[in-house]
Design a protein around this motif. Structure first.
Motif, mmCIF file in Angstrom:
data_model
loop_
_atom_site.group_PDB
_atom_site.id
_atom_site.type_symbol
_atom_site.label_atom_id
_atom_site.label_comp_id
_atom_site.label_asym_id
_atom_site.label_seq_id
_atom_site.Cartn_x
_atom_site.Cartn_y
_atom_site.Cartn_z
ATOM 1 N N LEU A 1 0.787 -1.235 0.000
ATOM 2 C CA LEU A 1 0.000 0.000 0.000
ATOM 3 C C LEU A 1 0.817 1.282 0.000
ATOM 4 C CD1 LEU A 1 -3.033 -0.667 2.366
ATOM 5 C CD2 LEU A 1 -3.036 -0.325 -0.083
ATOM 6 N N GLY A 2 2.135 1.180 0.123
ATOM 7 C CA GLY A 2 2.937 2.398 0.231
ATOM 8 C C GLY A 2 2.571 3.104 1.514
ATOM 9 N N SER A 3 2.271 4.401 1.426
ATOM 10 C CA SER A 3 1.861 5.121 2.626
ATOM 11 C C SER A 3 0.369 5.441 2.543
ATOM 12 C CB SER A 3 2.659 6.414 2.771
ATOM 13 O OG SER A 3 2.332 7.285 1.709
ATOM 14 N N VAL A 4 -0.266 5.517 3.711
ATOM 15 C CA VAL A 4 -1.695 5.861 3.769
ATOM 16 C C VAL A 4 -1.799 7.278 4.315
ATOM 17 C CG1 VAL A 4 -3.941 5.234 4.711
ATOM 18 C CG2 VAL A 4 -2.291 3.441 4.130
ATOM 19 N N PRO A 5 -2.137 8.249 3.453
ATOM 20 C CA PRO A 5 -2.146 9.650 3.895
ATOM 21 C C PRO A 5 -3.412 9.987 4.684
ATOM 22 C CG PRO A 5 -2.880 9.526 1.637
ATOM 23 C CD PRO A 5 -2.566 8.115 2.056
ATOM 24 N N LEU A 6 -3.399 11.162 5.274
ATOM 25 C CA LEU A 6 -4.556 11.664 6.025
ATOM 26 C C LEU A 6 -5.175 12.827 5.259
ATOM 27 C CD1 LEU A 6 -6.166 11.819 8.781
ATOM 28 C CD2 LEU A 6 -4.465 13.525 9.453
ATOM 29 N N ALA A 7 -6.443 12.660 4.868
ATOM 30 C CA ALA A 7 -7.163 13.758 4.204
ATOM 31 C C ALA A 7 -7.747 14.674 5.270
ATOM 32 C CB ALA A 7 -8.286 13.193 3.341
ATOM 33 N N LYS A 8 -7.877 15.957 4.930
ATOM 34 C CA LYS A 8 -8.455 16.857 5.926
ATOM 35 C C LYS A 8 -9.950 16.575 6.088
ATOM 36 C CE LYS A 8 -8.879 20.965 2.920
ATOM 37 N NZ LYS A 8 -10.248 20.954 2.555
ATOM 38 N N TYR A 9 -10.505 17.033 7.164
ATOM 39 C CA TYR A 9 -11.900 16.742 7.497
ATOM 40 C C TYR A 9 -12.864 17.362 6.482
ATOM 41 C CZ TYR A 9 -16.324 16.700 9.955
ATOM 42 O OH TYR A 9 -17.641 16.500 10.276
ATOM 43 N N GLY A 10 -13.917 16.602 6.173
ATOM 44 C CA GLY A 10 -15.032 17.123 5.379
ATOM 45 C C GLY A 10 -16.315 16.591 5.988
ATOM 46 N N THR A 11 -17.343 17.406 6.085
ATOM 47 C CA THR A 11 -18.588 16.974 6.722
ATOM 48 C C THR A 11 -19.178 15.788 5.960
ATOM 49 O OG1 THR A 11 -18.980 19.274 7.293
ATOM 50 C CG2 THR A 11 -20.841 17.772 7.566
ATOM 51 N N PRO A 12 -19.478 14.671 6.675
ATOM 52 C CA PRO A 12 -20.041 13.493 5.990
ATOM 53 C C PRO A 12 -21.317 13.834 5.214
ATOM 54 C CG PRO A 12 -19.402 12.921 8.223
ATOM 55 C CD PRO A 12 -19.234 14.420 8.103
ATOM 56 N N GLY A 13 -21.450 13.226 4.038
ATOM 57 C CA GLY A 13 -22.657 13.411 3.238
ATOM 58 C C GLY A 13 -22.710 14.731 2.481
ATOM 59 N N THR A 14 -21.621 15.522 2.514
ATOM 60 C CA THR A 14 -21.597 16.796 1.777
ATOM 61 C C THR A 14 -20.472 16.769 0.742
ATOM 62 O OG1 THR A 14 -19.966 17.961 3.140
ATOM 63 C CG2 THR A 14 -22.262 17.962 3.935
ATOM 64 N N PRO A 15 -20.515 17.697 -0.232
ATOM 65 C CA PRO A 15 -19.428 17.741 -1.228
ATOM 66 C C PRO A 15 -18.065 18.025 -0.594
ATOM 67 C CG PRO A 15 -21.326 19.020 -1.964
ATOM 68 C CD PRO A 15 -21.596 18.636 -0.534
ATOM 69 N N ASP A 16 -18.054 18.607 0.623
ATOM 70 C CA ASP A 16 -16.779 18.901 1.299
ATOM 71 C C ASP A 16 -15.949 17.641 1.506
ATOM 72 O OD1 ASP A 16 -17.687 21.411 1.490
ATOM 73 O OD2 ASP A 16 -17.925 21.444 3.681
ATOM 74 N N LEU A 17 -16.653 16.541 1.797
ATOM 75 C CA LEU A 17 -15.940 15.285 2.086
ATOM 76 C C LEU A 17 -15.197 14.805 0.841
ATOM 77 C CD1 LEU A 17 -15.423 12.943 4.105
ATOM 78 C CD2 LEU A 17 -17.372 11.816 3.097
ATOM 79 N N ALA A 18 -15.909 14.784 -0.292
ATOM 80 C CA ALA A 18 -15.273 14.351 -1.540
ATOM 81 C C ALA A 18 -14.137 15.307 -1.914
ATOM 82 C CB ALA A 18 -16.307 14.276 -2.659
ATOM 83 N N MET B 1 -9.522 9.312 6.436
ATOM 84 C CA MET B 1 -10.380 10.494 6.299
ATOM 85 C C MET B 1 -10.407 11.199 7.652
ATOM 86 S SD MET B 1 -13.202 8.162 4.471
ATOM 87 C CE MET B 1 -14.544 9.348 4.374
ATOM 88 N N GLY B 2 -9.890 12.417 7.694
ATOM 89 C CA GLY B 2 -9.721 13.136 8.957
ATOM 90 C C GLY B 2 -10.973 13.142 9.817
ATOM 91 N N ASN B 3 -10.812 12.817 11.112
ATOM 92 C CA ASN B 3 -11.920 12.805 12.092
ATOM 93 C C ASN B 3 -13.098 11.954 11.632
ATOM 94 O OD1 ASN B 3 -10.677 15.817 12.064
ATOM 95 N ND2 ASN B 3 -11.018 15.090 14.151
ATOM 96 N N HIS B 4 -12.799 10.871 10.884
ATOM 97 C CA HIS B 4 -13.921 10.117 10.314
ATOM 98 C C HIS B 4 -13.641 8.616 10.192
ATOM 99 C CE1 HIS B 4 -17.236 10.044 7.011
ATOM 100 N NE2 HIS B 4 -17.120 8.883 7.613
ATOM 101 N N GLY B 5 -12.837 8.182 9.217
ATOM 102 C CA GLY B 5 -12.671 6.747 8.983
ATOM 103 C C GLY B 5 -11.666 6.484 7.884
#
Ligand SMILES: [Zn+2]
Length: 219
Positions: free
Chosen positions: A124-141, A156-160
């Motif tokens: 898998l190489g490295s697994v990065p951390l994406a910044k937080y986006g509100t679940p179910g909104t375009p911010d997450l994508a 996924m920051g503060n999520h999963g």
């Protein structure tokens, strides 16, 4: 040989049950999808336990997110799945879950990019951390977009966690690997030290992985 829609529905049921039994998707959390063809995505429904899904529960949506078929609505995280399919034509399955150890790293703001386990780095190489986006909104994508082309597993920051691959077996296996690696990293943090692989060895592992994938794709 290309799998039938019925086979892929059965694979979603099986993958969901395993994720639920492993404690990766408590209550109704998590979502899974597969690309049926260039204009249809099969995705798990919203509000249903991943441990109790039936093949007929799945929703068929277009690459733009419109409901095409099915009694139940698609997962509220469908935009994340669609973004990954759009950015990665090679990807045919996406798994999103909340495995507790890897999610703890996502909630602590720590990526899983420690070069300490040879086979994980190779897979898998490295697994990065994406910044937080509100679940179910375009911010997450949007928070994931810049990472999707370069990785196949993202915290996924503060999520999963989201993983993806050339089929569901591949994407699901990556989710298991990420959680397993999170447990290993946790152990090294408890031990108070990490023995890092040198850069030249990481290069060798990466070259071997490229050779392996090329061999695996040969007919
Ligand atoms: Zn989630």
């Amino acid at each position: 040989m290309r799998k039938t829609d019925a086979q892929l529905r059965a694979e979603l049921v099986k993958s969901g049950r395993q994720l639920f039994e492993d404690g990766f998707c408590p209550a109704t959390s998590g979502n899974i999808s597969v690309r049926l063809d260039s204009h249809r995505i099969l995705i798990t429904p919203t509000g249903v336990s991943k441990g109790e899904m039936k093949p007929e529960d799945m929703a068929v949506i277009s690459p733009e997110g419109q409901h095409r078929f099915g009694r139940k609505n698609a997962s509220s995280e469908k935009q994340m799945h669609l973004l990954i399919y759009k950015l990665r034509p090679d990807v045919h399955a996406v798994v999103h879950a909340h495995p507790p150890k890897a999610t703890a790293f996502a909630c602590a703001g720590i990526p899983l990019d420690q070069p300490i386990a040879s086979e994980f780095s190779q897979a898998l190489g490295s697994v990065p951390l994406a910044k937080y986006g509100t679940p179910g909104t375009p911010d997450l994508a949007a928070a994931l977009a810049y990472l999707v082309p370069h990785h196949s597993a993202i915290l996924m920051g503060n999520h999963g966690v989201v993983t993806y691959g050339n089929d569901l077996f591949d994407a699901h296996g990556k989710m298991e690997l990420v959680e397993h690696f999170a447990e290993i990293v946790q152990g090294t943090l408890l031990a108070g030290r990490q023995a890092q692989l040198p850069p030249e060895e990481l290069k060798r592992l990466n070259e071997a992985a490229v050779r392996y994938r090329a061999g695996a794709q040969r007919p």
